[in-house]
Design a protein around this motif. Sequence first.
Motif, short mmCIF file in Angstrom:
data_model
loop_
_atom_site.label_atom_id
_atom_site.label_comp_id
_atom_site.label_asym_id
_atom_site.label_seq_id
_atom_site.Cartn_x
_atom_site.Cartn_y
_atom_site.Cartn_z
N TYR A 120 0.91 -1.13 0.02
CA TYR A 120 -0.03 0.02 -0.06
C TYR A 120 1.00 1.26 -0.05
O TYR A 120 1.97 1.24 0.15
CB TYR A 120 -0.94 -0.02 1.25
CG TYR A 120 -0.08 0.01 2.53
CD1 TYR A 120 -0.29 1.03 3.30
CD2 TYR A 120 0.08 -1.30 3.04
CE1 TYR A 120 0.62 0.91 4.60
CE2 TYR A 120 0.67 -1.49 4.25
CZ TYR A 120 0.91 -0.24 5.00
OH TYR A 120 1.40 -0.33 6.35
N ALA A 121 0.37 2.26 -0.13
CA ALA A 121 1.03 3.67 -0.44
C ALA A 121 0.70 4.76 0.71
O ALA A 121 -0.49 4.92 1.12
CB ALA A 121 0.82 4.01 -1.91
N GLU A 122 1.49 5.50 1.04
CA GLU A 122 1.72 6.44 2.31
C GLU A 122 0.72 7.24 1.78
O GLU A 122 -0.14 7.90 2.28
CB GLU A 122 2.78 7.00 2.54
CG GLU A 122 2.82 8.18 3.40
CD GLU A 122 4.17 9.16 3.53
OE1 GLU A 122 4.37 9.45 4.80
OE2 GLU A 122 5.08 8.89 2.64
N LYS A 123 0.57 7.90 0.20
CA LYS A 123 -0.29 9.01 -0.21
C LYS A 123 -1.39 8.73 -0.77
O LYS A 123 -1.89 9.57 -1.47
CB LYS A 123 0.58 9.95 -1.00
CG LYS A 123 1.94 10.62 -0.43
CD LYS A 123 1.62 11.61 0.73
CE LYS A 123 2.86 12.20 1.11
NZ LYS A 123 2.35 13.47 2.06
N ASP A 124 -1.76 7.43 -0.67
CA ASP A 124 -3.06 6.96 -1.35
C ASP A 124 -4.39 7.62 -0.68
O ASP A 124 -4.69 7.45 0.49
CB ASP A 124 -2.97 5.45 -0.99
CG ASP A 124 -4.04 4.75 -1.92
OD1 ASP A 124 -5.19 5.40 -2.25
OD2 ASP A 124 -3.78 3.54 -2.54
N GLY A 125 -4.87 8.27 -1.74
CA GLY A 125 -6.17 9.06 -1.17
C GLY A 125 -7.64 8.30 -1.45
O GLY A 125 -8.80 8.52 -1.02
N LEU A 126 -7.47 7.00 -2.10
CA LEU A 126 -8.71 5.86 -2.11
C LEU A 126 -8.51 4.70 -1.27
O LEU A 126 -9.42 4.53 -0.43
CB LEU A 126 -8.68 5.60 -3.75
CG LEU A 126 -8.64 6.82 -4.62
CD1 LEU A 126 -8.49 6.41 -6.08
CD2 LEU A 126 -10.13 7.47 -4.36
N PHE B 295 3.87 -4.07 3.11
CA PHE B 295 4.67 -3.24 2.84
C PHE B 295 4.26 -1.73 2.52
O PHE B 295 3.29 -1.72 1.49
CB PHE B 295 5.71 -3.72 1.50
CG PHE B 295 6.87 -3.15 1.38
CD1 PHE B 295 8.03 -2.80 2.10
CD2 PHE B 295 6.74 -1.81 0.29
CE1 PHE B 295 9.02 -2.00 1.63
CE2 PHE B 295 7.76 -1.02 -0.13
CZ PHE B 295 8.88 -1.09 0.46
N GLU B 296 4.69 -0.46 3.14
CA GLU B 296 4.12 0.66 2.59
C GLU B 296 5.23 1.47 1.89
O GLU B 296 6.33 1.29 2.10
CB GLU B 296 3.80 1.53 3.97
CG GLU B 296 3.38 2.78 3.74
CD GLU B 296 3.29 3.71 4.99
OE1 GLU B 296 2.23 4.18 5.12
OE2 GLU B 296 4.25 3.89 5.61
N ILE B 297 4.72 1.76 0.56
CA ILE B 297 5.57 2.61 -0.26
C ILE B 297 5.48 4.11 0.19
O ILE B 297 4.51 4.80 0.22
CB ILE B 297 5.07 2.63 -1.78
CG1 ILE B 297 5.15 1.19 -2.06
CG2 ILE B 297 6.04 3.53 -2.40
CD1 ILE B 297 4.71 1.01 -3.45
#
Length: 241
Positions: A171-177, A197-199
């Motif tokens: 998953y990603a730190e700045k993901d808005g969805l 794992f976080e990007i």
Amino acid sequence: MKRLIKKAFLVIAVLFVCALIGFFVWTQQTYEPTKELLRSVGDIEREDDWVTFQPSGTNKEVGIVLYPGAKVEPEAYGYLGKSLSESGYTVGIPKFNLNLAMLETNKAEEWIKQNPSIKKWFIGGHSLGGVSAASFANENPDVINGVILLASYPASGDDFSNKDTPILSIYAEKDGLTTRDKIEETKSLLSRETVLFEIKGGNHAQFGMYGEQKGDNQADISAKSQQDIVSEEIIKWLDNQ
């Protein structure tokens, strides 16, 4: 009275047809691969409803099915598909009816049947594609050896918590969805063999390469950088399976 009922039914029928037409038009407004992706990947092979990538070197006899996110063209995951194939993995990315994986959850069966030489199968997907991929894995434990979730999570009906299914959740730190809160909220559905794992600096749309997406946040890293991180983490995880 009968005339009024008839008119009411007619109005409802017209509204229903208009809703269907509107839904169809909405599904056709897809996210297409960026020019950067096309320059990086070159020619992308298409076999019927599948974008395919065959190993360019050693064939590990391991296959990966990647379900695209809602309304995202399969070619938009071409950079990731090519990167995985260059590490020896056979990759298939399907095109879905109405561009929605949830309408064809069992689509992976096609690619699996077309590649009988593959000894191990993994299925993954981005966003809503990952939800459908998890559903297929949950229903086909004798076929699928593991699940790859990209900014995604299982639906409540696909509970892996009491299973040993290997799962990689990126998953990603700045993901808005698919936000951090949503990832935390659905952790209880993941298996005992899950790696998370976080990007850092990544966002939702850059799990593919199709430009900006409504509702998403601005990433702090480039799409190519995020793709390289995703590819590296998937390959590292697969090599340990």
